[in-house]
Design a protein around this motif. Structure first.
Motif, PDB file in Angstrom:
ATOM      1  N   THR A   1       0.851  -1.200   0.180  1.00 20.29           N
ATOM      2  CA  THR A   1      -0.100   0.043   0.052  1.00 20.29           C
ATOM      3  C   THR A   1       0.828   1.591  -0.037  1.00 20.29           C
ATOM      4  OG1 THR A   1      -0.186  -0.191   2.442  1.00 20.29           O
ATOM      5  CG2 THR A   1      -2.026  -1.049   1.105  1.00 20.29           C
ATOM      6  N   ARG A   2       2.308   1.152   0.137  1.00 21.26           N
ATOM      7  CA  ARG A   2       3.085   2.212   0.069  1.00 21.26           C
ATOM      8  C   ARG A   2       2.909   2.851  -1.129  1.00 21.26           C
ATOM      9  NH1 ARG A   2       9.628   2.081   1.317  1.00 21.26           N
ATOM     10  NH2 ARG A   2       9.960   4.095   0.846  1.00 21.26           N
ATOM     11  N   LYS A   3       2.760   4.274  -1.110  1.00 23.89           N
ATOM     12  CA  LYS A   3       2.872   5.311  -2.390  1.00 23.89           C
ATOM     13  C   LYS A   3       4.080   5.710  -2.779  1.00 23.89           C
ATOM     14  CE  LYS A   3      -1.955   7.082  -1.646  1.00 23.89           C
ATOM     15  NZ  LYS A   3      -2.097   6.915  -0.241  1.00 23.89           N
ATOM     16  N   PRO A   4       4.489   5.920  -4.001  1.00 27.95           N
ATOM     17  CA  PRO A   4       5.666   6.455  -4.570  1.00 27.95           C
ATOM     18  C   PRO A   4       6.125   7.565  -3.901  1.00 27.95           C
ATOM     19  CG  PRO A   4       4.207   5.779  -6.596  1.00 27.95           C
ATOM     20  CD  PRO A   4       3.352   5.749  -5.250  1.00 27.95           C
ATOM     21  N   GLU A   5       5.135   8.396  -3.468  1.00 26.88           N
ATOM     22  CA  GLU A   5       5.622   9.691  -3.000  1.00 26.88           C
ATOM     23  C   GLU A   5       6.152   9.427  -1.569  1.00 26.88           C
ATOM     24  OE1 GLU A   5       2.655   9.211  -4.263  1.00 26.88           O
ATOM     25  OE2 GLU A   5       1.196   9.936  -3.127  1.00 26.88           O
ATOM     26  N   GLU A   6       5.665   8.366  -0.887  1.00 25.29           N
ATOM     27  CA  GLU A   6       6.335   8.406   0.473  1.00 25.29           C
ATOM     28  C   GLU A   6       7.814   7.306   0.449  1.00 25.29           C
ATOM     29  OE1 GLU A   6       1.640   7.201   1.574  1.00 25.29           O
ATOM     30  OE2 GLU A   6       3.153   5.544   1.513  1.00 25.29           O
ATOM     31  N   VAL A   7       8.493   8.622   0.027  1.00 25.23           N
ATOM     32  CA  VAL A   7      10.011   8.076  -0.209  1.00 25.23           C
ATOM     33  C   VAL A   7      10.703   7.424   1.101  1.00 25.23           C
ATOM     34  CG1 VAL A   7      12.039   8.915  -0.980  1.00 25.23           C
ATOM     35  CG2 VAL A   7      10.193   9.945  -2.089  1.00 25.23           C
ATOM     36  N   MET A   8      10.443   8.007   2.173  1.00 27.08           N
ATOM     37  CA  MET A   8      11.435   7.757   3.350  1.00 27.08           C
ATOM     38  C   MET A   8      10.726   6.814   4.263  1.00 27.08           C
ATOM     39  SD  MET A   8      13.855  10.059   2.834  1.00 27.08           S
ATOM     40  CE  MET A   8      14.634  10.360   4.400  1.00 27.08           C
ATOM     41  N   THR A   9       9.248   6.460   4.040  1.00 26.32           N
ATOM     42  CA  THR A   9       8.778   5.703   5.085  1.00 26.32           C
ATOM     43  C   THR A   9       8.204   4.544   4.612  1.00 26.32           C
ATOM     44  OG1 THR A   9       6.817   6.915   5.236  1.00 26.32           O
ATOM     45  CG2 THR A   9       8.518   7.661   6.737  1.00 26.32           C
ATOM     46  N   GLY A  10       7.945   3.503   5.489  1.00 25.98           N
ATOM     47  CA  GLY A  10       7.365   2.178   4.854  1.00 25.98           C
ATOM     48  C   GLY A  10       8.344   1.087   4.818  1.00 25.98           C
ATOM     49  N   PHE A  11       7.746  -0.088   4.468  1.00 27.38           N
ATOM     50  CA  PHE A  11       8.500  -1.222   4.281  1.00 27.38           C
ATOM     51  C   PHE A  11       9.948  -1.313   3.639  1.00 27.38           C
ATOM     52  CE2 PHE A  11      10.189  -5.736   3.088  1.00 27.38           C
ATOM     53  CZ  PHE A  11      10.278  -5.991   4.279  1.00 27.38           C
ATOM     54  N   ALA A  12      10.964  -1.315   4.082  1.00 32.14           N
ATOM     55  CA  ALA A  12      12.416  -1.304   3.359  1.00 32.14           C
ATOM     56  C   ALA A  12      12.677   0.224   3.429  1.00 32.14           C
ATOM     57  CB  ALA A  12      12.324  -1.759   1.832  1.00 32.14           C
TER      58      ALA A  12
ATOM     59  N   ALA B   1      17.320   6.521 -16.585  1.00 27.83           N
ATOM     60  CA  ALA B   1      16.149   6.904 -16.172  1.00 27.83           C
ATOM     61  C   ALA B   1      16.332   7.593 -14.850  1.00 27.83           C
ATOM     62  CB  ALA B   1      15.085   5.650 -16.210  1.00 27.83           C
ATOM     63  N   ALA B   2      17.004   8.669 -14.824  1.00 32.49           N
ATOM     64  CA  ALA B   2      17.250   9.085 -13.498  1.00 32.49           C
ATOM     65  C   ALA B   2      16.619  10.419 -13.324  1.00 32.49           C
ATOM     66  CB  ALA B   2      18.708   9.727 -13.508  1.00 32.49           C
ATOM     67  N   TYR B   3      16.003  10.212 -11.800  1.00 33.02           N
ATOM     68  CA  TYR B   3      15.202  11.344 -11.336  1.00 33.02           C
ATOM     69  C   TYR B   3      15.600  11.844 -10.088  1.00 33.02           C
ATOM     70  CZ  TYR B   3      11.966   9.360 -14.689  1.00 33.02           C
ATOM     71  OH  TYR B   3      11.515   9.008 -15.782  1.00 33.02           O
ATOM     72  N   VAL B   4      15.435  13.304  -9.906  1.00 35.18           N
ATOM     73  CA  VAL B   4      15.664  14.003  -8.626  1.00 35.18           C
ATOM     74  C   VAL B   4      14.500  13.899  -7.500  1.00 35.18           C
ATOM     75  CG1 VAL B   4      16.309  16.205  -7.513  1.00 35.18           C
ATOM     76  CG2 VAL B   4      17.210  15.411  -9.826  1.00 35.18           C
ATOM     77  N   ALA B   5      14.792  13.542  -6.200  1.00 36.70           N
ATOM     78  CA  ALA B   5      13.832  13.078  -5.373  1.00 36.70           C
ATOM     79  C   ALA B   5      14.201  14.381  -4.382  1.00 36.70           C
ATOM     80  CB  ALA B   5      14.072  11.855  -4.755  1.00 36.70           C
ATOM     81  N   VAL B   6      12.800  14.469  -3.814  1.00 39.44           N
ATOM     82  CA  VAL B   6      12.610  15.356  -2.789  1.00 39.44           C
ATOM     83  C   VAL B   6      12.930  14.770  -1.229  1.00 39.44           C
ATOM     84  CG1 VAL B   6      11.199  17.319  -1.746  1.00 39.44           C
ATOM     85  CG2 VAL B   6      11.271  17.278  -4.169  1.00 39.44           C
ATOM     86  N   GLU B   7      13.672  15.287  -0.547  1.00 41.14           N
ATOM     87  CA  GLU B   7      13.813  14.769   0.698  1.00 41.14           C
ATOM     88  C   GLU B   7      13.184  15.753   1.932  1.00 41.14           C
ATOM     89  OE1 GLU B   7      17.480  11.752   0.943  1.00 41.14           O
ATOM     90  OE2 GLU B   7      17.639  13.506   2.014  1.00 41.14           O
ATOM     91  N   GLU B   8      12.635  15.463   2.943  1.00 38.54           N
ATOM     92  CA  GLU B   8      12.310  16.202   4.143  1.00 38.54           C
ATOM     93  C   GLU B   8      12.929  15.650   5.351  1.00 38.54           C
ATOM     94  OE1 GLU B   8       7.986  17.248   4.386  1.00 38.54           O
ATOM     95  OE2 GLU B   8       8.474  17.962   6.453  1.00 38.54           O
TER      96      GLU B   8
ATOM     97  N   GLY C   1      16.344   5.180  10.724  1.00 38.64           N
ATOM     98  CA  GLY C   1      16.809   5.931   9.460  1.00 38.64           C
ATOM     99  C   GLY C   1      16.662   7.380   9.572  1.00 38.64           C
ATOM    100  N   LYS C   2      16.876   8.108   8.382  1.00 36.50           N
ATOM    101  CA  LYS C   2      17.096   9.483   8.362  1.00 36.50           C
ATOM    102  C   LYS C   2      15.573  10.240   8.682  1.00 36.50           C
ATOM    103  CE  LYS C   2      19.984  10.844   4.765  1.00 36.50           C
ATOM    104  NZ  LYS C   2      19.813  11.782   3.575  1.00 36.50           N
ATOM    105  N   SER C   3      14.356   9.415   8.337  1.00 33.43           N
ATOM    106  CA  SER C   3      13.141   9.968   8.887  1.00 33.43           C
ATOM    107  C   SER C   3      12.904   9.989  10.211  1.00 33.43           C
ATOM    108  CB  SER C   3      12.042   9.439   7.994  1.00 33.43           C
ATOM    109  OG  SER C   3      11.961   7.986   8.490  1.00 33.43           O
ATOM    110  N   GLY C   4      13.806   9.379  11.013  1.00 30.65           N
ATOM    111  CA  GLY C   4      13.641   9.212  12.511  1.00 30.65           C
ATOM    112  C   GLY C   4      14.753   9.931  13.242  1.00 30.65           C
ATOM    113  N   ILE C   5      15.561  10.801  12.474  1.00 26.86           N
ATOM    114  CA  ILE C   5      16.816  11.205  12.872  1.00 26.86           C
ATOM    115  C   ILE C   5      16.650  12.396  14.028  1.00 26.86           C
ATOM    116  CG2 ILE C   5      17.089  13.085  11.453  1.00 26.86           C
ATOM    117  CD1 ILE C   5      19.989  12.500  11.089  1.00 26.86           C
ATOM    118  N   ASP C   6      15.361  13.059  14.079  1.00 28.06           N
ATOM    119  CA  ASP C   6      15.000  14.169  14.977  1.00 28.06           C
ATOM    120  C   ASP C   6      14.972  13.368  16.226  1.00 28.06           C
ATOM    121  OD1 ASP C   6      13.078  13.317  13.369  1.00 28.06           O
ATOM    122  OD2 ASP C   6      12.057  15.432  13.363  1.00 28.06           O
ATOM    123  N   PHE C   7      14.200  12.106  16.147  1.00 28.00           N
ATOM    124  CA  PHE C   7      13.527  11.298  17.344  1.00 28.00           C
ATOM    125  C   PHE C   7      14.967  10.950  18.121  1.00 28.00           C
ATOM    126  CE2 PHE C   7      11.581   7.255  18.906  1.00 28.00           C
ATOM    127  CZ  PHE C   7      11.269   7.652  20.077  1.00 28.00           C
TER     128      PHE C   7
END
Ligand code: FAD
Length: 442
Positions: free
Chosen positions: A44-55, A261-268, A195-201
């Motif tokens: 169910t993970r969506k492509p825009e959910e770059v940082m979170t979810g399985f793997a 097929a190279a894409y730039v990704a936004v990280e938050e 990971g990085k999405s939990g770095i502030d925690f």
């Protein structure tokens, strides 16, 4: 062995799922392993959910599995060179094992620096396996199914918001978090793999518990993008080429190269926007672009973590729709930010002058501009390029761990792994997860 210890893994990213796999592969009862993640399962993970979810971030990354102890963060520091390679072998094998067609994995292993980059750059030589984002999704599903089949319990869209290291409990809530609905769980062993999405925690815990830390340098720069044709002769030598330059206190390198097929990704991270990149495997995604980070490692900056955050903040633009974005610069004003793999424009605010960038980066901006100038001498791309500002690898103060099991020195049943510790890539994050699993099995 009596397997009765309840293991909780916070974060189902690369490190967490590699630890879980190693455990169940060695007959650790899956029922005793709980993985909590604030993201979604691989179906169910969506492509825009770059940082979170399985793997985790690895699951929607480009899937370049680097194979060198000098790349992707620290591993041999803990376990020595030989063991580090053995762990990386295991980590890579896990990705191959769940691949629907391992023959599709690309492998490059450059042997010598090509003459045409000299004297401007050196080239790091190391093997890399390239999986591609779309195959990663398939691998994720198979890996997940296997763990579920072995009895591992998952809790999705659930955020861990507090940990009491003294009482071996953690507080969690379903997302969206409702403070009145925080529940509690106890653990015997905790693997902290946010990971990085939990770095502030992680930083909050380090502050709350006054955890002793190891000093870190600063890694910050931009994501460079240009048509692939200019770099083809180097890509033919090394798919994920790592050009580098070294000065007294600063070294620069190209980082995480994506092609075809190279894409730039936004990280938050910490609520601020920075950039990264990934590549797809399917021909239908081909855009014949190349993107890579140009990262500086700067030694000797006081409070490097705060300094980095401050530079990133100076590169933010408030936008009405997306709230915030980073910056985009090209010397050719007709060149615009590219499309993402979902055909949206990469969120970024185009600047016509470099002054915003040079004000934010101060004296260090020149090192990056000089790197680009020198690349231009070698690859002759003229003004046919752009850069997304900033790209950053937050090297938050690394908690001091027992090198034999990556457990906090003062809390021996709490293990830090992956990007939450010192890793900066898939192979090393996976290897650290496996290393901790081995210590638990022993
Ligand atoms: C766009 C992109 C491309 C990349 N490309 C590559 C590449 O090609 N090669 C490479 O080697 N590396 C790449 N990386 C880096 C790589 O993905 C990471 O180094 C790796 O995923 C780190 O693994 P991890 O397990 O430590 O963390 P992650 O994979 O980030 O997983 C952490 C997990 O923890 C969960 N989490 C966080 N906080 C909480 C909380 N409080 N409660 C519950 N769950 C929580 C998150 O939802 C996430 O699923 C890329 C990263 C990005 C963002």
């Amino acid at each position: 062995m009596k397997n009765t210890n309840k293991i909780i893994i916070v974060g189902s990213g690369v490190a967490g799922i590699s630890a879980a796999l190693k455990l169940v592969d060695n007959n650790y009862p899956g029922e005793l392993i709980t993985i909590i993640d604030k993201g979604k399962d691989p179906y169910t993970r969506k492509p825009e959910e770059v940082m979170t979810g399985f793997a985790g971030a690895g699951g929607f990354s480009d899937g370049k599995l680097t194979y060198h102890t000098a790349i992707g963060g620290q591993l041999s520091k803990y376990c020595g060179e030989d063991k580090a390679y053995e762990l990386m072998d295991q980590a890579i094998e896990m990705w191959k094992r769940f691949h629907p067609d391992p023959s599709k994995i690309m492998y490059s292993n450059p042997q010598a620096e090509p003459d045409f980059i000299k004297p401007h750059f050196g080239l790091r030589l190391f093997p890399v396996y390239h999986i591609g984002t779309d195959y990663l999704h398939e691998i994720g599903k198979r890996w997940y199914d296997y763990l579920v089949d072995k009895g591992v319990k998952f809790s999705w869209e659930t955020e861990v918001i507090s940990i009491n290291f003294n009482k071996n409990t953690l507080g969690y809530s379903n997302i969206p978090i409702k403070l009145g609905k925080v529940k509690s769980l106890t653990y015997d062993e905790l693997i902290f793999a946010v990971g990085k999405s939990g770095i502030d925690f992680g930083k909050q815990l380090a502050d709350d518990y006054k955890l002793p830390t190891e000093p870190k340098s600063v890694q910050i720069g931009v994501r460079f993008e240009a048509p692939q044709k200019y770099f083809q002769k180097l890509i033919d030598v090394s798919y994920d080429f790592k050009l580098y330059q070294k000065f007294d206190n600063i070294s620069l390198r190209s980082f995480c190269t994506n092609n075809n097929a190279a894409y730039v990704a936004v990280e938050e991270t910490y609520g601020d926007i920075s950039y990264n990149g990934h590549a797809k495997k399917g021909e239908e995604f081909r855009n014949d672009m190349t993107n890579f980070g140009i990262l500086m490692e700067i030694k000797g900056i006081e409070n490097p973590f705060e300094w980095c955050r401050d530079v990133v903040k100076k590169c933010q633009m408030d936008l009405p729709v997306t709230k915030k974005s980073g910056l985009y610069y090209s010397p050719n004003l007709t060149r615009k930010p590219s499309l993402t793999s979902e055909s949206n424009i990469v969120d970024s605010y185009q600047i016509a002058e470099l002054s915003w960038f040079t004000d934010a980066f101060g004296e260090y901006a020149d090192y990056i501009l000089n790197f680009i100038d020198q690349m231009n001498e070698v690859f002759q791309f003229g003004d046919d390029w752009g850069m997304y500002i900033p790209e950053v690898k937050y090297l938050s103060p690394e908690p001091l761990v027992d090198y034999t099991n990556l457990a906090l020195t003062e809390y021996p049943n709490v293990h830090f792994v992956g990007d939450a510790l010192s890793a900066r890539g898939i192979t090393v994050s996976g290897a650290q997860g496996i290393y901790v699993a081995e210590s638990l099995l022993n």
